[in-house]
Design a protein around this motif. Sequence first.
Motif: not given
Length: 219
Positions: A67-72, A74-81, A83-85, A130-133
Motif C-alpha cells: 500500500t505504501i508503495f502505491e502511495l509513492n 500515485r499523485p497524493l491527496d487526502l482522498h487517496l490517503l 482510501d489507503q488507510l 508523505f507529509l512533505h508532499v
Amino acid sequence: MKKKDTKTRIRTEALKQLNESGVEQVTIRSIADALAMSPGNLTYHYKNTDFIIYELYLDLVHAIDETIFELNNRPLDLHLLYDQLVRNQGKMFAYRFVLLEFATIARRVESVKHHYRHLIRSRQEQFKMFLHVLIMEGYLKKEVSDSTQLEMIFQSLIFSNAWLPDAYIHFDQPDERVIPFYARLQMSMMLPYLTDKGRSQYGEIMEKHYDGNFSGYPE
C-alpha cells in the motif's frame, strides 16, 4: 506437495487459529491436527509456533508495504490517503492477532521486537515524505514545523497499533465494519494542520463516507 505449498497451508491454518484463539492457545499440535499432519512433520517446516508468528507478522508488514508503495507512485491527496488507510486497516484486521497481542508477541518473539524497531525508523521517513508532499500540494499548512510533523507521525503509528484492541473492547463481535469508525478518527488528527484546500477535501471525504457528525462509540 511442494514444501512451499505446505508452509503456506501451515501459515494459513495458524493465522485462522491465532485470530480465533490467541497466541497462548495455539500450538504445533493444534495446527498439525487441523491439517491432518503429524507434529513432527510440521516442525520440519517450522521449529515452533514462534517461527510461524514471526512469518505471519512479516506477511502483514509486506502487505502494508504494498500500500505504501502505491502511495509513492500515485499523485497524493487526502482522498487517496483515506482510501489507503482503510485498505491498510483491512489488512490489519486480516492479521488481527498481531495487533491484539502485539506487546505479548514482542516480548515473546525477540525477532518481532527487533524488526519492528527497525521498521518504525523506516516508516518515520516514509511518512515524513508523505507529509512533505501534502504540504507542497497545499493540503497541509507550510507552517507545520518538523517537530510537529514528527509528533503527527508518531501519533499515527501509535494509533495504528491501538485501534483494533480498542474495537474489541467497545464493539460487540467486531469485524471489518468497524474500520470506517477508526479511519475517521485517524484522519481527524490532521484537522488542525489542514489548509482551506485540505479542509475542503476532508469535507468531501466525510460527505462521501459518513452520514453525519461523529457521535462516539455505539450505545
